[in-house]
Design an enzyme around this catalytic site. Structure first.
Site, PDB file in Angstrom:
ATOM      1  N   GLY A 187      51.191  84.502 -42.787  1.00 33.38           N
ATOM      2  CA  GLY A 187      50.586  84.763 -44.307  1.00 33.38           C
ATOM      3  C   GLY A 187      49.751  85.883 -44.289  1.00 33.38           C
ATOM      4  O   GLY A 187      48.701  85.682 -44.036  1.00 33.38           O
ATOM      5  N   SER A 188      49.959  86.921 -45.092  1.00 29.74           N
ATOM      6  CA  SER A 188      49.092  88.184 -45.101  1.00 29.74           C
ATOM      7  C   SER A 188      49.465  89.325 -46.238  1.00 29.74           C
ATOM      8  O   SER A 188      50.515  89.057 -47.037  1.00 29.74           O
ATOM      9  CB  SER A 188      49.235  88.888 -43.450  1.00 29.74           C
ATOM     10  OG  SER A 188      50.461  88.735 -43.147  1.00 29.74           O
ATOM     11  N   ARG A 189      49.189  90.458 -45.795  1.00 27.83           N
ATOM     12  CA  ARG A 189      49.467  91.576 -46.695  1.00 27.83           C
ATOM     13  C   ARG A 189      49.277  93.220 -45.983  1.00 27.83           C
ATOM     14  O   ARG A 189      48.573  93.016 -45.001  1.00 27.83           O
ATOM     15  CB  ARG A 189      48.358  91.553 -47.858  1.00 27.83           C
ATOM     16  CG  ARG A 189      48.398  92.740 -48.716  1.00 27.83           C
ATOM     17  CD  ARG A 189      47.342  92.460 -50.031  1.00 27.83           C
ATOM     18  NE  ARG A 189      46.908  93.584 -50.536  1.00 27.83           N
ATOM     19  CZ  ARG A 189      45.863  93.597 -51.479  1.00 27.83           C
ATOM     20  NH1 ARG A 189      45.697  92.450 -51.982  1.00 27.83           N
ATOM     21  NH2 ARG A 189      45.519  94.585 -52.066  1.00 27.83           N
TER      22      ARG A 189
END
Length: 217
Positions: A187-189
Protein backbone atom coordinates in the site's frame (compact mmCIF):
# COMPACT_ATOMS: atom_id res chain seq x y z
CA UNK A 1 1.09 -13.35 -22.94
CA UNK A 2 -0.48 -16.82 -22.57
CA UNK A 3 -3.37 -17.69 -20.28
CA UNK A 4 -1.16 -19.48 -17.73
CA UNK A 5 1.05 -16.41 -17.18
CA UNK A 6 -2.06 -14.25 -16.78
CA UNK A 7 -3.45 -16.50 -14.05
CA UNK A 8 -0.08 -17.25 -12.46
CA UNK A 9 2.20 -14.26 -13.13
CA UNK A 10 5.82 -14.34 -12.00
CA UNK A 11 6.47 -12.70 -8.65
CA UNK A 12 9.05 -10.20 -7.49
CA UNK A 13 12.06 -11.56 -5.60
CA UNK A 14 10.90 -9.65 -2.49
CA UNK A 15 7.81 -11.82 -2.37
CA UNK A 16 9.32 -15.27 -1.90
CA UNK A 17 10.04 -14.97 1.82
CA UNK A 18 6.55 -13.58 2.51
CA UNK A 19 5.03 -16.39 0.47
CA UNK A 20 6.93 -18.97 2.53
CA UNK A 21 5.84 -17.28 5.79
CA UNK A 22 2.20 -17.21 4.63
CA UNK A 23 2.43 -20.89 3.64
CA UNK A 24 3.80 -21.88 7.06
CA UNK A 25 1.05 -19.89 8.80
CA UNK A 26 -1.54 -21.65 6.63
CA UNK A 27 -0.23 -25.09 7.65
CA UNK A 28 -0.25 -24.13 11.35
CA UNK A 29 -3.77 -22.71 11.05
CA UNK A 30 -4.98 -25.87 9.30
CA UNK A 31 -3.65 -28.05 12.14
CA UNK A 32 -5.99 -26.26 14.54
CA UNK A 33 -8.95 -25.68 12.25
CA UNK A 34 -9.89 -26.22 8.61
CA UNK A 35 -11.63 -22.82 8.69
CA UNK A 36 -8.47 -21.12 9.90
CA UNK A 37 -6.58 -23.06 7.25
CA UNK A 38 -8.89 -21.61 4.61
CA UNK A 39 -8.21 -18.10 5.92
CA UNK A 40 -4.48 -18.83 5.72
CA UNK A 41 -4.86 -20.07 2.15
CA UNK A 42 -6.66 -16.87 1.13
CA UNK A 43 -3.85 -14.86 2.80
CA UNK A 44 -1.24 -16.87 0.91
CA UNK A 45 -3.00 -16.27 -2.42
CA UNK A 46 -3.19 -12.55 -1.66
CA UNK A 47 0.55 -12.43 -0.84
CA UNK A 48 1.31 -14.17 -4.14
CA UNK A 49 -0.71 -11.66 -6.17
CA UNK A 50 0.53 -8.67 -4.19
CA UNK A 51 4.10 -9.46 -5.23
CA UNK A 52 3.23 -10.26 -8.85
CA UNK A 53 5.62 -8.78 -11.39
CA UNK A 54 4.01 -9.13 -14.82
CA UNK A 55 5.73 -8.11 -18.04
CA UNK A 56 4.35 -4.98 -19.64
CA UNK A 57 4.19 -3.71 -23.23
CA UNK A 58 6.27 -0.51 -23.33
CA UNK A 59 5.72 2.15 -26.00
CA UNK A 60 9.43 3.12 -26.12
CA UNK A 61 8.66 6.63 -27.36
CA UNK A 62 10.62 9.56 -25.89
CA UNK A 63 7.72 11.90 -26.63
CA UNK A 64 5.64 10.30 -23.87
CA UNK A 65 5.90 9.62 -20.15
CA UNK A 66 4.43 6.31 -18.99
CA UNK A 67 3.01 5.52 -15.59
CA UNK A 68 5.49 4.46 -12.89
CA UNK A 69 2.84 2.52 -10.98
CA UNK A 70 -0.43 0.63 -11.11
CA UNK A 71 -3.20 2.45 -9.28
CA UNK A 72 -5.53 5.43 -9.25
CA UNK A 73 -4.53 8.92 -10.37
CA UNK A 74 -5.29 11.15 -7.36
CA UNK A 75 -3.43 14.37 -8.28
CA UNK A 76 -2.71 16.26 -11.50
CA UNK A 77 -1.34 19.68 -10.62
CA UNK A 78 1.42 22.26 -11.01
CA UNK A 79 3.76 22.54 -8.02
CA UNK A 80 7.24 23.57 -6.94
CA UNK A 81 9.87 20.86 -7.35
CA UNK A 82 10.97 18.69 -4.41
CA UNK A 83 13.04 20.75 -1.98
CA UNK A 84 14.96 17.60 -1.02
CA UNK A 85 16.56 17.71 -4.48
CA UNK A 86 17.08 21.48 -4.49
CA UNK A 87 14.30 21.99 -7.06
CA UNK A 88 11.93 24.07 -4.92
CA UNK A 89 12.45 27.18 -7.09
CA UNK A 90 11.49 25.37 -10.29
CA UNK A 91 7.93 24.72 -11.48
CA UNK A 92 6.87 21.19 -12.34
CA UNK A 93 3.68 19.40 -13.19
CA UNK A 94 2.99 16.52 -10.81
CA UNK A 95 0.91 13.38 -11.15
CA UNK A 96 0.27 11.24 -8.07
CA UNK A 97 -0.82 7.61 -8.28
CA UNK A 98 -2.21 5.76 -5.26
CA UNK A 99 -1.54 2.01 -5.03
CA UNK A 100 -3.94 0.06 -2.85
CA UNK A 101 -3.11 -3.36 -1.40
CA UNK A 102 -4.55 -5.13 -4.47
CA UNK A 103 -2.44 -3.28 -7.05
CA UNK A 104 0.86 -4.51 -8.44
CA UNK A 105 3.56 -2.63 -6.50
CA UNK A 106 6.51 -2.89 -8.89
CA UNK A 107 7.53 0.60 -10.04
CA UNK A 108 8.91 1.58 -13.45
CA UNK A 109 10.62 4.60 -14.95
CA UNK A 110 8.32 6.93 -16.95
CA UNK A 111 11.06 7.67 -19.49
CA UNK A 112 14.41 6.58 -20.75
CA UNK A 113 17.42 8.49 -19.45
CA UNK A 114 20.12 8.56 -16.80
CA UNK A 115 19.54 8.57 -13.05
CA UNK A 116 21.35 11.67 -11.79
CA UNK A 117 20.44 11.25 -8.13
CA UNK A 118 18.74 8.84 -5.74
CA UNK A 119 17.76 10.16 -2.33
CA UNK A 120 16.14 8.15 0.46
CA UNK A 121 14.26 9.94 3.26
CA UNK A 122 13.00 8.06 6.33
CA UNK A 123 9.66 9.18 7.69
CA UNK A 124 6.20 8.35 9.00
CA UNK A 125 3.55 6.00 7.64
CA UNK A 126 0.37 8.06 7.28
CA UNK A 127 -2.22 7.27 4.61
CA UNK A 128 -0.42 7.67 1.26
CA UNK A 129 -3.48 9.29 -0.34
CA UNK A 130 -3.16 12.34 1.94
CA UNK A 131 -1.29 15.47 0.80
CA UNK A 132 1.10 15.43 3.76
CA UNK A 133 2.37 11.99 2.76
CA UNK A 134 4.60 13.67 0.15
CA UNK A 135 6.48 15.46 2.93
CA UNK A 136 6.05 13.25 6.02
CA UNK A 137 6.24 9.64 4.88
CA UNK A 138 9.18 7.38 4.16
CA UNK A 139 10.09 8.04 0.53
CA UNK A 140 12.70 7.57 -2.17
CA UNK A 141 13.51 10.08 -4.92
CA UNK A 142 14.84 9.28 -8.41
CA UNK A 143 16.00 12.30 -10.42
CA UNK A 144 16.22 11.31 -14.08
CA UNK A 145 17.51 13.33 -17.02
CA UNK A 146 15.47 12.30 -20.07
CA UNK A 147 16.63 12.25 -23.70
CA UNK A 148 15.32 15.81 -24.21
CA UNK A 149 17.38 17.15 -21.29
CA UNK A 150 14.35 17.53 -19.03
CA UNK A 151 14.27 16.68 -15.33
CA UNK A 152 11.82 13.90 -14.46
CA UNK A 153 11.52 12.96 -10.79
CA UNK A 154 9.86 9.79 -9.52
CA UNK A 155 9.09 9.57 -5.79
CA UNK A 156 8.18 6.29 -4.11
CA UNK A 157 6.13 7.07 -1.00
CA UNK A 158 5.40 4.46 1.66
CA UNK A 159 1.82 4.22 2.87
CA UNK A 160 -0.12 3.46 6.02
CA UNK A 161 0.73 -0.24 5.93
CA UNK A 162 3.98 -0.12 3.94
CA UNK A 163 7.19 -0.47 5.91
CA UNK A 164 9.88 -0.75 3.26
CA UNK A 165 10.74 0.90 -0.02
CA UNK A 166 12.85 -1.35 -2.24
CA UNK A 167 15.25 0.45 -4.62
CA UNK A 168 16.60 -1.63 -7.50
CA UNK A 169 18.43 1.16 -9.31
CA UNK A 170 21.63 3.12 -8.83
CA UNK A 171 23.00 6.59 -9.53
CA UNK A 172 24.31 7.09 -13.10
CA UNK A 173 22.35 4.06 -14.32
CA UNK A 174 21.01 4.33 -17.87
CA UNK A 175 17.35 3.40 -18.09
CA UNK A 176 15.03 2.42 -20.88
CA UNK A 177 11.45 3.62 -20.69
CA UNK A 178 9.43 1.24 -18.51
CA UNK A 179 12.42 -0.39 -16.81
CA UNK A 180 11.77 -1.61 -13.28
CA UNK A 181 13.30 0.72 -10.66
CA UNK A 182 11.99 -0.84 -7.43
CA UNK A 183 8.85 -1.56 -5.45
CA UNK A 184 7.02 -0.61 -2.26
CA UNK A 185 5.62 -3.21 0.09
CA UNK A 186 1.93 -3.10 1.06
CA UNK A 187 0.00 0.00 0.00
CA UNK A 188 1.68 3.18 -1.16
CA UNK A 189 1.95 5.99 -3.71
CA UNK A 190 4.14 7.21 -6.57
CA UNK A 191 4.59 10.87 -7.54
CA UNK A 192 5.98 11.99 -10.89
CA UNK A 193 7.34 15.52 -11.32
CA UNK A 194 8.04 16.57 -14.91
CA UNK A 195 8.60 19.59 -17.14
CA UNK A 196 7.79 20.33 -20.80
CA UNK A 197 5.16 17.59 -21.15
CA UNK A 198 1.38 17.99 -21.15
CA UNK A 199 -0.71 15.63 -18.99
CA UNK A 200 -2.90 13.03 -20.69
CA UNK A 201 -4.62 11.64 -17.58
CA UNK A 202 -7.18 12.96 -15.13
CA UNK A 203 -8.06 12.39 -11.49
CA UNK A 204 -9.86 9.11 -10.90
CA UNK A 205 -8.31 7.35 -13.88
CA UNK A 206 -6.72 3.92 -13.39
CA UNK A 207 -3.12 3.60 -14.58
CA UNK A 208 -0.94 0.61 -15.45
CA UNK A 209 2.80 0.82 -14.81
CA UNK A 210 4.84 1.00 -18.01
CA UNK A 211 1.78 1.13 -20.26
CA UNK A 212 -0.54 4.04 -19.40
CA UNK A 213 0.54 7.26 -21.13
CA UNK A 214 0.74 9.99 -18.50
CA UNK A 215 1.96 12.94 -20.53
CA UNK A 216 3.07 13.97 -24.04
CA UNK A 217 5.63 16.44 -25.43
Amino acid sequence: MNMFSKIFPKIHAEGYKFLVIAGIITIIFYIFSSFLGLIGLVLTIWVYYFFRDPDRIIINDDNYLVSPADGEVIKVEEVDGPKELGLENKKFKKISIFMNVFDCHVNRTPCGGKIEEILYKPGKFVNASLDKASEDNERNYYKIKDSHGNDVVVVQIAGLVARRIVCESSKDQDLKQGDRIGMIRFGSRADVYYENYEPLVQIGQTSIAGETLLAKK
